[in-house]
Design an enzyme around this catalytic site. Structure first.
Site, PDB file in Angstrom:
ATOM      1  N   GLU A 110      24.462  33.956  36.529  1.00 38.23           N
ATOM      2  CA  GLU A 110      24.319  33.547  37.927  1.00 38.23           C
ATOM      3  C   GLU A 110      24.794  34.692  38.799  1.00 38.23           C
ATOM      4  OE1 GLU A 110      26.727  30.012  38.422  1.00 38.23           O
ATOM      5  OE2 GLU A 110      26.128  29.420  36.416  1.00 38.23           O
ATOM      6  N   LYS A 112      27.114  36.258  41.656  1.00 42.66           N
ATOM      7  CA  LYS A 112      28.461  35.970  42.137  1.00 42.66           C
ATOM      8  C   LYS A 112      28.447  36.093  43.658  1.00 42.66           C
ATOM      9  CE  LYS A 112      33.261  36.986  41.015  1.00 42.66           C
ATOM     10  NZ  LYS A 112      33.843  37.270  42.318  1.00 42.66           N
ATOM     11  N   ASP A 114      29.669  36.049  47.386  1.00 42.11           N
ATOM     12  CA  ASP A 114      30.921  36.521  47.943  1.00 42.11           C
ATOM     13  C   ASP A 114      31.240  35.781  49.238  1.00 42.11           C
ATOM     14  OD1 ASP A 114      33.151  38.000  47.865  1.00 42.11           O
ATOM     15  OD2 ASP A 114      32.249  39.859  48.592  1.00 42.11           O
ATOM     16  N   TYR A 221      27.785  26.017  42.135  1.00 39.51           N
ATOM     17  CA  TYR A 221      27.607  26.616  40.811  1.00 39.51           C
ATOM     18  C   TYR A 221      28.281  25.900  39.660  1.00 39.51           C
ATOM     19  CZ  TYR A 221      31.955  28.774  42.371  1.00 39.51           C
ATOM     20  OH  TYR A 221      33.193  28.989  42.869  1.00 39.51           O
ATOM     21  N   LYS A 308      31.035  43.098  37.634  1.00 36.30           N
ATOM     22  CA  LYS A 308      31.046  43.575  39.010  1.00 36.30           C
ATOM     23  C   LYS A 308      30.017  44.674  39.207  1.00 36.30           C
ATOM     24  CE  LYS A 308      34.295  41.074  40.887  1.00 36.30           C
ATOM     25  NZ  LYS A 308      35.529  41.477  41.504  1.00 36.30           N
ATOM     26  N   CYS A 402      65.184  58.066  47.713  1.00 34.52           N
ATOM     27  CA  CYS A 402      64.634  56.834  48.269  1.00 34.52           C
ATOM     28  C   CYS A 402      64.394  56.983  49.773  1.00 34.52           C
ATOM     29  CB  CYS A 402      65.593  55.679  47.999  1.00 34.52           C
ATOM     30  SG  CYS A 402      65.061  54.153  48.787  1.00 34.52           S
ATOM     31  N   CYS A 405      67.045  54.321  51.508  1.00 39.57           N
ATOM     32  CA  CYS A 405      68.515  54.412  51.446  1.00 39.57           C
ATOM     33  C   CYS A 405      68.997  55.781  50.997  1.00 39.57           C
ATOM     34  CB  CYS A 405      69.073  53.320  50.542  1.00 39.57           C
ATOM     35  SG  CYS A 405      68.747  53.633  48.799  1.00 39.57           S
ATOM     36  N   CYS A 420      64.388  53.311  42.718  1.00 43.50           N
ATOM     37  CA  CYS A 420      65.620  53.530  43.456  1.00 43.50           C
ATOM     38  C   CYS A 420      66.676  52.665  42.783  1.00 43.50           C
ATOM     39  CB  CYS A 420      65.456  53.122  44.913  1.00 43.50           C
ATOM     40  SG  CYS A 420      67.052  52.974  45.756  1.00 43.50           S
ATOM     41  N   CYS A 426      70.040  48.777  48.832  1.00 44.34           N
ATOM     42  CA  CYS A 426      68.763  49.272  49.344  1.00 44.34           C
ATOM     43  C   CYS A 426      68.027  48.097  49.991  1.00 44.34           C
ATOM     44  CB  CYS A 426      67.978  49.892  48.196  1.00 44.34           C
ATOM     45  SG  CYS A 426      66.420  50.634  48.686  1.00 44.34           S
TER      46      CYS A 426
HETATM   47  P1  AMP Z   1      37.617  36.186  41.513  1.00 44.68           P
HETATM   48  O1  AMP Z   1      38.062  35.592  42.817  1.00 44.68           O
HETATM   49  O2  AMP Z   1      37.139  37.590  41.622  1.00 44.68           O
HETATM   50  O3  AMP Z   1      38.592  35.946  40.402  1.00 44.68           O
HETATM   51  O4  AMP Z   1      36.297  35.389  41.100  1.00 44.68           O
HETATM   52  C1  AMP Z   1      36.289  34.008  40.988  1.00 44.68           C
HETATM   53  C2  AMP Z   1      35.525  33.426  42.129  1.00 44.68           C
HETATM   54  O5  AMP Z   1      34.173  33.800  42.112  1.00 44.68           O
HETATM   55  C3  AMP Z   1      35.457  31.935  42.065  1.00 44.68           C
HETATM   56  O6  AMP Z   1      36.621  31.341  42.562  1.00 44.68           O
HETATM   57  C4  AMP Z   1      34.275  31.639  42.946  1.00 44.68           C
HETATM   58  O7  AMP Z   1      34.715  31.441  44.263  1.00 44.68           O
HETATM   59  C5  AMP Z   1      33.449  32.907  42.936  1.00 44.68           C
HETATM   60  N1  AMP Z   1      32.073  32.718  42.484  1.00 44.68           N
HETATM   61  C6  AMP Z   1      30.994  33.145  43.161  1.00 44.68           C
HETATM   62  N2  AMP Z   1      29.870  32.845  42.519  1.00 44.68           N
HETATM   63  C7  AMP Z   1      30.203  32.189  41.403  1.00 44.68           C
HETATM   64  C8  AMP Z   1      29.462  31.618  40.321  1.00 44.68           C
HETATM   65  N3  AMP Z   1      28.134  31.685  40.250  1.00 44.68           N
HETATM   66  N4  AMP Z   1      30.169  31.014  39.331  1.00 44.68           N
HETATM   67  C9  AMP Z   1      31.520  30.970  39.367  1.00 44.68           C
HETATM   68  N5  AMP Z   1      32.268  31.503  40.351  1.00 44.68           N
HETATM   69  C10 AMP Z   1      31.630  32.117  41.366  1.00 44.68           C
HETATM   70 ZN    ZN Z   2      66.722  52.753  48.031  1.00 41.85          ZN
END
Ligand code: AMP
Ligand code: ZN
Length: 664
Positions: A110, A112, A114, A221, A308, A402, A405, A420, A426
């Site tokens: 699938e 991913k 964003d 999903y 990725k 540091c 400190c 440190c 500190c």
């Molecule tokens: P990460 O936040 O990078 O660990 O990735 C996990 C997140 O990817 C999940 O919490 C989902 O919000 C997102 N995600 C987006 N598309 C999908 C998909 N097809 N299946 C599962 N998770 C997904």
């Molecule tokens: Zn320090």
């Protein structure tokens, strides 16, 4: 038709039009006609409040205001995903999972998406609740805002389970995002940086009418829960689509990692034509039964993997390097960059990790550097453009003292970082330790935040976490922005932390290398801080999964007079420094020395309960069968190759009931 039926019919009709328009992208009436019908319904509902329905299409326009979002504990934890970046990573993963399950493995691929993840609960076909991911264990109840998103069905179609959770991603398509920004710019406002952050911000708006104005979409999903009668992930997606959810149609079944890679390669370019952002591919073991066999690590499902897409890169100038001191005294160098846009955000800083990293890349101030943004929030520098290096450039001299400190830094053999050593003097270390102590996974002190801790330390009201318990309301009231009510909350929060169980206290006191999991192990084994503080290195190493590094760190912690005193003070204030009688009562040594493998489906207890019972009674759980295994607890549907392996090694195969008999 009576009024009630009339209202119901209108609602049903509008629901269908919403679905046609938003989910199928195929409207069958004009916008004008739709608006007229909606208006009719609004009028009828206003006249007949007795027929109120929380899921009426009229409520899509929002209007309800939420001041504080209620925290909800997820029934099924919302895990994160492991990441992979190459064919080798995927093949390694396949090798790992093939050891744990029987039979051929199919994968669903699938995209991913964003955006912001969301968990929706439906009961009797109606949306009951929508909760954000939060920290994975608990999130915010954002139902009123989610209801305004037209692709979230308020009522389902067809044959759905009585109650289930479904997960997805709230995304803001580029077109809507750009339009929002055009309006903002026209109004003289700062444009939003990227669709993902804007989507997640939209879920937490107080006025749901504002959320309603944003062109958000919900892409689904995964269906959670076991009693849905569904057997594969691919079928999951098809079912969800049939019930009225928006499930993108690009998912594909693959029979091998090579086929998975074809999918990845195709979408690496094709994704640029999608209406919303994606940052990779999610590959899931298709059989839900195999998924169950594989289970989860502490962070992510073993049965899924994110791949990725290659991160975007830009080049920019390194203006300076600064050094941060963490709570353990570790020094982290940070690159201050000439601001540059990267993958939709403006980047100004990048982590440089440690001295070795700087040396390896030979990074120097005024260099032109390549910056890349992977999954992390903080981007990293991956190389220097040597062709652009100024002639008078000098190698970077790492700091010796540091920055906070001025104490001389130390670096022990084999450690990548400089430290440190000024543990008690500190400031960032003192503040950092207390901030860790109060944090959510540690003592979770409500009413006290990280900034207040810094104020308290700087005002010399506290110098370590045990001092918190002596704070009085009069002490904190003079602090900046501290009202009567918040002072009360703060004191009450500190008082309440005395009930936090021992294992979390052990994590909270901040022994180096003792994270949540190790703290649990140590708490269980030693049962009290006194016993732990007397343990020798040899003794500690003999505890399962405790290595030398951790053992040394524990012994060092308790050999310090200051730590000893602080712990004693905690004890005198009544903080839990031993396991409670209740926990102890459920623990035995009955299974000590035995290693169990659990496989299949169980009827009297869940798989997780079974594992907990094994551990509570002193046994060890392992995920694969070997000569070290003592028992294989076999549930229903256990794979034949597991059984064969256990038989060939003459390992006792027992039933759920046999097991339960062992611990009575
Ligand atoms: P990460 O936040 O990078 O660990 O990735 C996990 C997140 O990817 C999940 O919490 C989902 O919000 C997102 N995600 C987006 N598309 C999908 C998909 N097809 N299946 C599962 N998770 C997904
Ligand atoms: Zn320090």
């Amino acid at each position: 038709m009576n009024i009630k039926e009339q209202i119901e019919a209108l609602r049903e009709e509008l629901r269908q039009h919403n679905y046609n328009y938003y989910t199928l992208d195929n409207p069958t009436i004009s916008d004008y006609e739709f608006d007229m019908k909606l208006k009719d319904l609004q009028e009828l509902e206003a006249k007949h409040p007795e027929f109120y329905d929380a899921n009426s299409p009229t409520l899509r326009v929002g209007g309800e205001v939420t001041k504080n979002f209620e925290t909800i504990v997820h029934e099924n934890r919302m895990y994160s995903l492991d990441n992979s970046y190459s064919k080798e990573d995927l093949l390694d993963w396949e090798k790992r999972i093939k050891k744990l399950v029987d039979g051929d493995i199919q994968y669903t691929c699938e995209l991913k998406y964003d955006g912001a993840s969301i968990s929706l609960t439906y009961e009797n076909g109606e949306l009951l609740r929508a909760v954000t991911r939060g920290d994975g264990f608990q999130g915010d109840n954002v139902t009123t805002n989610i209801k305004t998103i037209k692709t979230v069905p308020l009522k389902l179609k067809g044959n759905y389970p009585e109650k289930f959770d479904i997960r997805g991603e709230i995304v803001l398509p580029f077109e809507g995002f750009n339009k929002m920004n055009e309006e903002r710019i026209a109004a003289g406002e700062e444009p939003y940086r990227n669709p993902r952050n804007t989507a997640s911000g939209s879920l937490k708006l107080q006025d749901s009418a504002e959320t309603a104005k944003r062109p958000l979409e919900c892409l689904l999903y995964s269906i959670e829960g076991r009693n849905t009668g569904i057997e594969t992930q691919f079928e999951n997606l098809e079912k969800a689509r049939a019930w009225g959810f928006k499930v993108p149609s690009d998912a594909k079944l693959s029979n091998s990692i090579d086929e998975v890679l074809e999918f990845v390669n195709y979408w690496d370019t094709a994704r640029h034509d999608l209406p919303y952002e994606t940052d990779g591919v999610v590959i899931k073991v298709n059989s839900l039964y195999q998924q169950q066999e594989l289970g989860y690590t502490a962070k992510a499902p073993r049965w899924a993997m994110a791949y990725k897409f290659k991160a975007e890169q830009v080049s920019t100038k390194l203006n300076s390097i600064s050094y941060q001191v963490g709570r353990t005294g570790a020094i982290t160098p940070v690159a201050n960059l000439e601001p540059v846009e990267l993958a939709g955000t403006i980047v100004k800083r990048a982590s440089l990790h440690n001295a070795d990293q700087i040396e390896k890349l030979d990074i120097r101030v005024n260099d032109e550097v390549f910056v890349e943004k992977g999954g992390e929030i903080i981007p990293k520098i991956i190389a220097v453009d040597l062709s652009k290096r100024p002639e008078d450039s000098e190698p970077t001299q790492y700091i010796t003292h540091c920055p906070e400190c001025k104490t001389e830094l130390v670096r022990t053999e084999g450690d990548a970082k400089h430290y440190c050593p000024n543990y008690n003097g500190c400031n960032p270390q003192v503040i950092g330790r207390i901030q860790h102590y109060i944090s959510r996974k540690a003592m979770d002190i409500e009413g006290l935040g990280g900034e207040t801790v810094a104020l308290l330390v700087n005002a010399r009201l506290i110098s370590n976490y045990s001092d918190l318990y002596e704070l009085k309301k009069e002490d904190v009231l003079p602090l900046e922005r501290m009202a009567e009510k918040s002072a009360d909350n703060l004191i009450a929060g500190i008082e309440a932390s005395k009930q936090i169980p021992f294992e979390r206290v052990l994590y909270a006191i901040g022994i180096r290398f003792v994270g949540e999991t190790v703290a649990k192990k140590l708490a269980k084994h030693y049962k009290s801080i006194d016993a732990l503080s007397f343990a020798s290195i040899e003794d500690l190493i003999s505890v399962d999964e405790i290595g030398e590094k951790i053992a040394e760190s524990v012994v060092e912690f308790f050999s310090s007079k200051e730590n000893y005193e602080v712990v004693n003070r905690l004890k005198s204030f009544g903080v839990q420094l031993e396991l409670s009688a209740e926990v102890l009562a459920n623990q035995t040594n009955k299974l000590e020395g035995s290693v169990f493998v659990v496989s299949g489906v169980f009827t009297q207890v869940s798989r997780n309960e079974l594992k907990k019972l094994i551990e509570d009674n002193g046994g060890k759980v392992s995920s694969s069968i070997s000569s070290k295994t003592s028992y294989l607890v076999a549930g229903d549907k256990m794979g034949p190759s597991k059984r064969a392996k256990a038989e060939s090694l003459s390992i006792a195969i027992i039933t759920e009931q046999d097991f339960l008999n062992m611990i009575i």
